[in-house]
Design an enzyme around this catalytic site. Structure first.
Site, PDB file in Angstrom:
ATOM      1  N   ASN A   1       0.721  -1.147  -0.369  1.00 41.00           N
ATOM      2  CA  ASN A   1       0.243  -0.294  -0.128  1.00 41.00           C
ATOM      3  C   ASN A   1       0.871   1.528  -0.529  1.00 41.00           C
ATOM      4  O   ASN A   1       1.246   1.309   1.033  1.00 41.00           O
ATOM      5  CB  ASN A   1      -0.774  -0.015   1.392  1.00 41.00           C
ATOM      6  N   TRP A   2       0.907   1.816  -1.434  1.00 42.31           N
ATOM      7  CA  TRP A   2       2.147   3.061  -1.233  1.00 42.31           C
ATOM      8  C   TRP A   2       1.715   4.131  -0.604  1.00 42.31           C
ATOM      9  O   TRP A   2       1.893   5.034  -0.407  1.00 42.31           O
ATOM     10  CB  TRP A   2       2.296   3.100  -3.104  1.00 42.31           C
ATOM     11  N   LYS A   3       0.659   3.971  -0.389  1.00 42.57           N
ATOM     12  CA  LYS A   3      -0.308   5.587   0.708  1.00 42.57           C
ATOM     13  C   LYS A   3      -0.820   6.398  -0.089  1.00 42.57           C
ATOM     14  O   LYS A   3      -0.579   6.526  -1.701  1.00 42.57           O
ATOM     15  CB  LYS A   3       0.167   5.433   1.769  1.00 42.57           C
TER      16      LYS A   3
ATOM     17  N   HIS B   1      -9.000   1.814   5.284  1.00 45.14           N
ATOM     18  CA  HIS B   1      -8.467   1.679   5.431  1.00 45.14           C
ATOM     19  C   HIS B   1      -8.568   2.685   7.088  1.00 45.14           C
ATOM     20  O   HIS B   1      -9.127   3.267   6.820  1.00 45.14           O
ATOM     21  CB  HIS B   1      -6.982   2.182   4.598  1.00 45.14           C
TER      22      HIS B   1
ATOM     23  N   GLU C   1      -6.414   5.000   8.035  1.00 46.12           N
ATOM     24  CA  GLU C   1      -6.064   6.564   7.776  1.00 46.12           C
ATOM     25  C   GLU C   1      -7.472   6.826   6.676  1.00 46.12           C
ATOM     26  O   GLU C   1      -7.609   8.653   7.693  1.00 46.12           O
ATOM     27  CB  GLU C   1      -5.008   6.526   6.751  1.00 46.12           C
TER      28      GLU C   1
ATOM     29  N   GLU D   1      -5.591  -5.401  10.822  1.00 49.60           N
ATOM     30  CA  GLU D   1      -4.069  -4.024  11.209  1.00 49.60           C
ATOM     31  C   GLU D   1      -4.879  -2.995  12.300  1.00 49.60           C
ATOM     32  O   GLU D   1      -5.261  -1.962  12.054  1.00 49.60           O
ATOM     33  CB  GLU D   1      -4.526  -2.727   9.770  1.00 49.60           C
TER      34      GLU D   1
ATOM     35  N   GLY E   1       3.415   1.982  10.736  1.00 47.84           N
ATOM     36  CA  GLY E   1       4.184   3.129  10.690  1.00 47.84           C
ATOM     37  C   GLY E   1       4.363   3.549  11.607  1.00 47.84           C
ATOM     38  O   GLY E   1       5.711   4.804  12.097  1.00 47.84           O
TER      39      GLY E   1
ATOM     40  N   SER F   1       3.722  -2.355  10.648  1.00 47.15           N
ATOM     41  CA  SER F   1       5.315  -2.856  10.627  1.00 47.15           C
ATOM     42  C   SER F   1       5.996  -4.017  10.553  1.00 47.15           C
ATOM     43  O   SER F   1       6.776  -4.422  10.660  1.00 47.15           O
ATOM     44  CB  SER F   1       5.738  -2.205  11.785  1.00 47.15           C
TER      45      SER F   1
ATOM     46  N   GLY G   1       2.902  -1.323   4.542  1.00 47.03           N
ATOM     47  CA  GLY G   1       2.633   0.544   3.606  1.00 47.03           C
ATOM     48  C   GLY G   1       4.293   0.792   3.326  1.00 47.03           C
ATOM     49  O   GLY G   1       4.957   0.637   2.402  1.00 47.03           O
ATOM     50  N   GLY G   2       5.117   1.317   4.890  1.00 48.58           N
ATOM     51  CA  GLY G   2       6.506   1.461   4.736  1.00 48.58           C
ATOM     52  C   GLY G   2       7.226   1.030   3.492  1.00 48.58           C
ATOM     53  O   GLY G   2       8.088   1.152   2.621  1.00 48.58           O
TER      54      GLY G   2
HETATM   55  O1  LIG Z   1      -1.767  -0.366   4.734  1.00 42.97           O
HETATM   56  C1  LIG Z   1      -0.582  -0.560   5.230  1.00 42.97           C
HETATM   57  C2  LIG Z   1      -0.239  -0.595   6.682  1.00 42.97           C
HETATM   58  O2  LIG Z   1      -0.994   1.063   6.883  1.00 42.97           O
HETATM   59  C3  LIG Z   1       0.920  -0.767   6.953  1.00 42.97           C
HETATM   60  O3  LIG Z   1       1.555   0.242   7.198  1.00 42.97           O
HETATM   61  P1  LIG Z   1       3.141  -0.141   7.744  1.00 42.97           P
HETATM   62  O4  LIG Z   1       3.833  -1.224   7.189  1.00 42.97           O
HETATM   63  O5  LIG Z   1       4.118   1.440   7.502  1.00 42.97           O
HETATM   64  O6  LIG Z   1       3.361   0.188   9.441  1.00 42.97           O
END
Ligand SMILES: O=C[C@H](O)COP(=O)(O)O
Length: 241
Positions: A9-11, A96, A98, A165, A171, A204, A225-226
Protein backbone atom coordinates in the site's frame (compact mmCIF):
# COMPACT_ATOMS: atom_id res chain seq x y z
CA UNK A 1 -6.32 -24.14 0.43
CA UNK A 2 -6.46 -20.40 1.17
CA UNK A 3 -4.85 -17.91 -1.19
CA UNK A 4 -1.71 -16.03 -0.08
CA UNK A 5 -2.03 -12.29 -0.81
CA UNK A 6 0.97 -9.98 -0.38
CA UNK A 7 -0.04 -6.36 -0.93
CA UNK A 8 1.92 -3.14 -0.94
CA UNK A 9 0.00 0.00 0.00
CA UNK A 10 1.91 3.02 -1.24
CA UNK A 11 -0.52 5.42 0.47
CA UNK A 12 0.16 8.96 -0.80
CA UNK A 13 3.69 8.28 -2.04
CA UNK A 14 5.34 8.11 -5.48
CA UNK A 15 4.88 10.16 -8.61
CA UNK A 16 4.55 8.33 -11.94
CA UNK A 17 8.29 8.76 -12.54
CA UNK A 18 9.11 7.35 -9.12
CA UNK A 19 6.77 4.41 -9.69
CA UNK A 20 8.65 3.52 -12.88
CA UNK A 21 11.99 3.69 -11.05
CA UNK A 22 10.58 1.32 -8.42
CA UNK A 23 9.45 -1.24 -11.00
CA UNK A 24 12.85 -1.29 -12.74
CA UNK A 25 14.34 -2.86 -9.62
CA UNK A 26 11.28 -4.64 -8.22
CA UNK A 27 10.02 -6.71 -11.17
CA UNK A 28 13.34 -8.48 -11.91
CA UNK A 29 13.49 -9.51 -8.24
CA UNK A 30 10.31 -11.57 -8.67
CA UNK A 31 11.70 -14.07 -11.16
CA UNK A 32 11.65 -16.90 -8.63
CA UNK A 33 8.53 -15.89 -6.72
CA UNK A 34 6.12 -18.85 -6.49
CA UNK A 35 3.31 -18.26 -9.02
CA UNK A 36 0.59 -19.12 -6.53
CA UNK A 37 1.40 -16.04 -4.41
CA UNK A 38 -0.87 -13.14 -5.28
CA UNK A 39 1.28 -10.00 -5.29
CA UNK A 40 -0.28 -6.58 -5.63
CA UNK A 41 0.54 -2.90 -5.48
CA UNK A 42 -2.15 -0.49 -4.26
CA UNK A 43 -1.03 2.86 -5.59
CA UNK A 44 -2.24 6.49 -5.80
CA UNK A 45 -4.83 7.21 -8.49
CA UNK A 46 -2.34 9.06 -10.71
CA UNK A 47 -0.09 5.98 -10.84
CA UNK A 48 -2.82 3.51 -11.77
CA UNK A 49 -2.96 3.87 -15.54
CA UNK A 50 0.80 3.95 -16.01
CA UNK A 51 1.25 0.90 -13.76
CA UNK A 52 -1.54 -0.85 -15.59
CA UNK A 53 0.69 -0.82 -18.67
CA UNK A 54 3.98 -1.48 -16.87
CA UNK A 55 2.63 -4.46 -14.92
CA UNK A 56 1.03 -6.10 -17.94
CA UNK A 57 2.31 -9.68 -18.22
CA UNK A 58 3.96 -9.60 -14.78
CA UNK A 59 2.99 -11.48 -11.63
CA UNK A 60 1.88 -8.24 -9.99
CA UNK A 61 -1.77 -7.19 -9.84
CA UNK A 62 -2.95 -3.62 -9.57
CA UNK A 63 -4.90 -2.23 -6.63
CA UNK A 64 -6.48 1.11 -5.71
CA UNK A 65 -6.82 2.63 -2.26
CA UNK A 66 -10.46 3.76 -2.34
CA UNK A 67 -13.66 3.41 -4.37
CA UNK A 68 -17.00 5.22 -4.25
CA UNK A 69 -20.30 3.34 -4.11
CA UNK A 70 -21.96 5.21 -6.98
CA UNK A 71 -21.27 4.42 -10.62
CA UNK A 72 -20.82 8.14 -11.32
CA UNK A 73 -22.17 11.42 -9.97
CA UNK A 74 -21.38 14.73 -8.30
CA UNK A 75 -18.83 13.38 -5.79
CA UNK A 76 -15.81 15.64 -6.13
CA UNK A 77 -12.56 13.88 -5.33
CA UNK A 78 -13.98 10.35 -5.49
CA UNK A 79 -13.50 7.55 -8.03
CA UNK A 80 -15.91 4.82 -9.14
CA UNK A 81 -15.50 1.08 -9.60
CA UNK A 82 -16.01 1.12 -13.41
CA UNK A 83 -13.33 3.82 -13.71
CA UNK A 84 -10.93 1.47 -11.92
CA UNK A 85 -11.83 -1.74 -13.72
CA UNK A 86 -11.59 -0.02 -17.13
CA UNK A 87 -7.84 0.40 -16.64
CA UNK A 88 -7.20 -3.06 -15.25
CA UNK A 89 -7.46 -2.54 -11.49
CA UNK A 90 -8.28 -5.82 -9.73
CA UNK A 91 -8.20 -4.98 -6.01
CA UNK A 92 -9.19 -2.04 -3.83
CA UNK A 93 -8.46 -1.28 -0.19
CA UNK A 94 -11.62 -0.33 1.71
CA UNK A 95 -11.91 1.04 5.24
CA UNK A 96 -8.22 1.58 5.90
CA UNK A 97 -7.82 3.12 9.37
CA UNK A 98 -6.34 6.27 7.82
CA UNK A 99 -9.58 6.77 5.85
CA UNK A 100 -11.67 6.03 8.94
CA UNK A 101 -9.56 8.41 11.06
CA UNK A 102 -8.89 11.34 8.69
CA UNK A 103 -11.68 11.20 6.09
CA UNK A 104 -14.81 10.34 8.04
CA UNK A 105 -15.15 6.78 6.77
CA UNK A 106 -17.81 4.91 8.78
CA UNK A 107 -18.82 1.27 8.91
CA UNK A 108 -21.85 2.22 6.81
CA UNK A 109 -19.81 3.83 4.01
CA UNK A 110 -17.30 0.98 4.19
CA UNK A 111 -20.17 -1.44 3.62
CA UNK A 112 -21.41 0.56 0.61
CA UNK A 113 -17.92 0.69 -0.91
CA UNK A 114 -17.37 -3.06 -0.42
CA UNK A 115 -20.60 -3.92 -2.24
CA UNK A 116 -19.95 -1.47 -5.08
CA UNK A 117 -16.45 -2.87 -5.61
CA UNK A 118 -17.79 -6.42 -5.80
CA UNK A 119 -20.61 -5.45 -8.16
CA UNK A 120 -17.98 -4.45 -10.69
CA UNK A 121 -15.75 -7.49 -10.15
CA UNK A 122 -13.12 -5.83 -7.97
CA UNK A 123 -11.82 -7.73 -4.95
CA UNK A 124 -12.00 -5.48 -1.90
CA UNK A 125 -9.47 -5.66 0.93
CA UNK A 126 -11.42 -4.76 4.06
CA UNK A 127 -9.25 -3.31 6.86
CA UNK A 128 -10.22 -3.73 10.49
CA UNK A 129 -8.29 -3.12 13.71
CA UNK A 130 -8.22 -1.47 17.09
CA UNK A 131 -6.52 1.62 18.51
CA UNK A 132 -4.02 1.42 21.38
CA UNK A 133 -6.65 2.83 23.69
CA UNK A 134 -9.18 0.18 22.67
CA UNK A 135 -6.57 -2.56 23.13
CA UNK A 136 -5.58 -1.28 26.57
CA UNK A 137 -9.26 -1.16 27.55
CA UNK A 138 -9.70 -4.82 26.55
CA UNK A 139 -11.98 -3.88 23.66
CA UNK A 140 -10.05 -5.46 20.77
CA UNK A 141 -12.35 -8.43 20.28
CA UNK A 142 -15.65 -6.53 20.64
CA UNK A 143 -14.47 -3.73 18.32
CA UNK A 144 -13.39 -6.14 15.60
CA UNK A 145 -16.56 -8.20 15.85
CA UNK A 146 -18.60 -5.00 15.61
CA UNK A 147 -16.64 -3.79 12.55
CA UNK A 148 -17.13 -7.15 10.82
CA UNK A 149 -20.84 -7.29 11.68
CA UNK A 150 -21.52 -3.85 10.20
CA UNK A 151 -19.03 -3.83 7.32
CA UNK A 152 -19.96 -7.24 5.93
CA UNK A 153 -23.76 -6.88 5.72
CA UNK A 154 -24.75 -8.43 2.33
CA UNK A 155 -21.09 -8.62 1.25
CA UNK A 156 -20.05 -11.61 -0.89
CA UNK A 157 -17.46 -13.54 1.11
CA UNK A 158 -16.24 -15.47 -1.92
CA UNK A 159 -14.61 -12.35 -3.39
CA UNK A 160 -13.03 -10.70 -0.38
CA UNK A 161 -9.73 -10.23 1.45
CA UNK A 162 -9.59 -8.98 5.04
CA UNK A 163 -6.60 -7.21 6.61
CA UNK A 164 -6.17 -7.12 10.37
CA UNK A 165 -4.28 -3.91 11.06
CA UNK A 166 -3.88 -2.95 14.72
CA UNK A 167 -3.73 0.83 14.40
CA UNK A 168 -1.01 1.16 17.04
CA UNK A 169 1.28 -1.01 14.89
CA UNK A 170 0.91 1.04 11.69
CA UNK A 171 4.02 3.02 10.78
CA UNK A 172 5.37 2.76 14.32
CA UNK A 173 7.87 -0.10 14.06
CA UNK A 174 5.85 -1.60 16.94
CA UNK A 175 4.78 -4.86 15.26
CA UNK A 176 2.04 -6.87 16.93
CA UNK A 177 3.43 -10.11 18.42
CA UNK A 178 3.03 -12.69 15.69
CA UNK A 179 1.18 -15.12 17.95
CA UNK A 180 -1.22 -12.33 18.98
CA UNK A 181 -1.84 -11.36 15.34
CA UNK A 182 -2.48 -15.03 14.65
CA UNK A 183 -4.96 -15.21 17.54
CA UNK A 184 -6.94 -12.15 16.40
CA UNK A 185 -6.98 -13.37 12.81
CA UNK A 186 -8.33 -16.70 14.07
CA UNK A 187 -11.08 -14.74 15.83
CA UNK A 188 -11.87 -12.87 12.60
CA UNK A 189 -12.07 -16.16 10.72
CA UNK A 190 -14.45 -17.58 13.32
CA UNK A 191 -16.86 -14.71 12.54
CA UNK A 192 -16.98 -15.39 8.79
CA UNK A 193 -19.44 -17.45 6.79
CA UNK A 194 -16.62 -18.43 4.43
CA UNK A 195 -13.53 -19.66 6.32
CA UNK A 196 -11.47 -19.54 3.11
CA UNK A 197 -11.37 -15.73 2.97
CA UNK A 198 -7.66 -14.77 2.91
CA UNK A 199 -6.83 -12.73 6.03
CA UNK A 200 -3.72 -10.55 6.06
CA UNK A 201 -1.77 -8.93 8.87
CA UNK A 202 -0.69 -5.29 8.49
CA UNK A 203 1.38 -3.02 10.73
CA UNK A 204 5.15 -2.50 10.53
CA UNK A 205 5.75 -5.57 8.36
CA UNK A 206 9.44 -5.54 7.39
CA UNK A 207 12.00 -7.85 5.74
CA UNK A 208 13.22 -8.88 9.20
CA UNK A 209 9.84 -10.05 10.53
CA UNK A 210 8.05 -11.35 7.42
CA UNK A 211 9.24 -14.96 7.74
CA UNK A 212 7.97 -15.20 11.32
CA UNK A 213 4.65 -13.57 10.42
CA UNK A 214 4.02 -15.88 7.46
CA UNK A 215 4.89 -18.94 9.56
CA UNK A 216 1.71 -18.36 11.60
CA UNK A 217 -1.04 -20.75 10.52
CA UNK A 218 -3.92 -18.26 10.40
CA UNK A 219 -2.05 -15.51 8.51
CA UNK A 220 -2.57 -15.63 4.75
CA UNK A 221 -0.54 -12.61 3.69
CA UNK A 222 0.40 -9.07 4.60
CA UNK A 223 -0.62 -5.50 3.83
CA UNK A 224 2.59 -3.49 3.79
CA UNK A 225 2.95 0.28 3.97
CA UNK A 226 6.41 1.80 4.46
CA UNK A 227 8.41 -1.27 3.48
CA UNK A 228 6.57 -1.53 0.14
CA UNK A 229 8.09 1.77 -1.01
CA UNK A 230 11.60 0.30 -1.32
CA UNK A 231 11.92 -2.26 -4.15
CA UNK A 232 14.49 -4.46 -2.38
CA UNK A 233 12.60 -4.53 0.87
CA UNK A 234 9.22 -5.26 -0.73
CA UNK A 235 10.80 -7.95 -2.92
CA UNK A 236 12.24 -9.61 0.19
CA UNK A 237 8.76 -9.56 1.75
CA UNK A 238 7.14 -11.02 -1.37
CA UNK A 239 9.84 -13.71 -1.49
CA UNK A 240 9.41 -14.72 2.17
CA UNK A 241 10.69 -18.16 3.18
O1 LIG B 1 -1.73 -0.43 4.68
C1 LIG B 1 -0.69 -0.62 5.30
C2 LIG B 1 -0.60 -0.40 6.71
O2 LIG B 1 -1.22 0.78 7.12
C3 LIG B 1 0.72 -0.68 7.35
O3 LIG B 1 1.64 0.37 7.20
P1 LIG B 1 3.15 0.16 7.70
O4 LIG B 1 3.64 -1.10 7.06
O5 LIG B 1 3.88 1.38 7.23
O6 LIG B 1 3.09 0.03 9.19
Amino acid sequence: MRKIVIAGNWKMFKTQAESQEFLKEFLPALEETPQEREVLLCVPFTDLSVLSMSLHGSLVQLGAQNVHWAENGAYTGEISAPMLTEIGVRYVIVGHSERRQFFGETDQTVNLRLKAAQNYGLTPILCVGETKQQRDAGETESLIISQLDKDLIDVDQTNLVIAYEPIWAIGTGDTCETTEANRVIGLIRSQLKNPDVPIQYGGSVKPNNIDEIMAQPEIDGVLVGGASLEPASFARIVNYQ
